[in-house]
Design a protein around this motif. Structure first.
Motif, PDB file in Angstrom:
ATOM      1  N   ALA A  41      32.291  40.653  61.978  1.00 40.52           N
ATOM      2  CA  ALA A  41      32.245  40.633  60.517  1.00 40.52           C
ATOM      3  C   ALA A  41      32.919  39.384  59.966  1.00 40.52           C
ATOM      4  N   VAL A  42      33.949  38.932  60.668  1.00 41.05           N
ATOM      5  CA  VAL A  42      34.670  37.739  60.211  1.00 41.05           C
ATOM      6  C   VAL A  42      33.935  36.465  60.647  1.00 41.05           C
ATOM      7  N   SER A  43      33.397  36.488  61.873  1.00 41.50           N
ATOM      8  CA  SER A  43      32.668  35.310  62.382  1.00 41.50           C
ATOM      9  C   SER A  43      31.518  34.925  61.462  1.00 41.50           C
ATOM     10  N   ALA A  44      30.942  35.913  60.795  1.00 43.34           N
ATOM     11  CA  ALA A  44      29.820  35.632  59.901  1.00 43.34           C
ATOM     12  C   ALA A  44      30.240  34.728  58.744  1.00 43.34           C
ATOM     13  N   HIS A  45      31.552  34.700  58.453  1.00 43.02           N
ATOM     14  CA  HIS A  45      32.041  33.906  57.317  1.00 43.02           C
ATOM     15  C   HIS A  45      32.958  32.768  57.730  1.00 43.02           C
ATOM     16  N   ASN A  46      33.596  32.908  58.892  1.00 43.83           N
ATOM     17  CA  ASN A  46      34.651  31.971  59.290  1.00 43.83           C
ATOM     18  C   ASN A  46      34.390  31.494  60.720  1.00 43.83           C
ATOM     19  N   GLU A  60      30.902  32.483  48.792  1.00 40.87           N
ATOM     20  CA  GLU A  60      31.736  31.402  49.345  1.00 40.87           C
ATOM     21  C   GLU A  60      32.933  32.011  50.079  1.00 40.87           C
ATOM     22  N   ALA A  61      33.243  31.462  51.255  1.00 38.77           N
ATOM     23  CA  ALA A  61      34.342  32.005  52.051  1.00 38.77           C
ATOM     24  C   ALA A  61      35.529  31.050  52.063  1.00 38.77           C
ATOM     25  N   LEU A  62      36.721  31.632  51.999  1.00 41.91           N
ATOM     26  CA  LEU A  62      37.967  30.859  52.104  1.00 41.91           C
ATOM     27  C   LEU A  62      38.772  31.418  53.264  1.00 41.91           C
TER      28      LEU A  62
END
Ligand SMILES: N[C@@H](CCC(=O)N[C@@H](CS)C(=O)NCC(=O)O)C(=O)O
Length: 209
Positions: A41-46, A60-62
């Protein structure tokens, strides 16, 4: 879509973001990801798969708690920001926050050594090295609490990031390095942390049991 904060509250970096958002009255949804169990779930954004990761309304991801908090301070405006905008007040908050973050990192590295290494290759001197410096960080913060008396740590007129990160750093160290005598050695810091942990913003982001 509301803001989504990825990360569970054992992560002190995630926790300080969550508490800050609560104090700033910025609503968000938490995805309490255990990063080593379910990283997808995190890899999809970061791309480097770390928590906290904050996804904004438009997708947008921070990442990096300091960068996330910088964005949130800007969003909250001068009256809501947790780090003063300029000058010595800003440096003082940043300096104390840096000590709190350094302490968290020391405790985290000591913790990871036994959590992720097979027992036969755990390097005890590395654990002790980090614990020694975590204790030194807490000793310094304890002295700041004593010097501050009834004031906030950086002398601000309301709670700042220095206060939040200090309390989060103490609670995290006590949690993951339970054998260290942090309450006995740093009673002023322990009492300061207990006061903050009893407030709504901290209670809404509890460290998992
Ligand atoms: N400097 C980063 C540290 C973030 C960090 O270390 N997060 C840990 C959890 S506390 C993580 O995601 N670890 C996953 C990994 O190391 O693969 C920040 O302030 O956000």
């Amino acid at each position: 879509m509301s803001l989504t904060l990825y990360g569970n509250y054992l992560s002190p970096y995630t926790r300080r973001v969550a508490i800050s958002m609560s104090l700033m009255e910025i609503p968000f949804t938490q995805e309490p990801v255990m990063i080593f169990q379910s990283p997808e779930a995190v890899s999809a954004h970061n791309p480097v798969t770390r928590i906290p990761t904050l996804v904004l309304e438009d997708g947008e991801a921070l990442y990096e708690s300091a960068a996330i908090l910088d964005y949130l301070d800007e969003r909250a405006g001068q009256d809501g920001a947790l780090i003063p905008p300029a000058g010595k007040p800003r440096r003082d908050v940043q300096r104390i926050t840096a000590i709190a973050i350094g302490t968290m990192e020391r405790a985290q590295w000591a913790f990871y050594e036994t959590r992720f290494r097979p027992a036969e290759i755990v390097h005890q001197p590395w654990i002790e090295h980090n614990e020694k410096h975590a204790m030194a960080g807490l000793a310094h913060l304890n002295g700041l609490v004593e010097a501050a008396g009834d004031n906030w740590l950086a002398g601000t007129d309301r709670i700042s990031q220095a206060d939040i990160s200090t309390a989060v750093g103490f609670s995290f160290t006590a949690k993951v390095r339970g054998h260290l005598p942090v309450r006995d050695e740093f009673p002023a810091l322990a009492a300061f942390t207990d006061r903050l942990e009893a407030t709504a913003a901290f209670k809404e982001a509890p460290i998992p049991g």
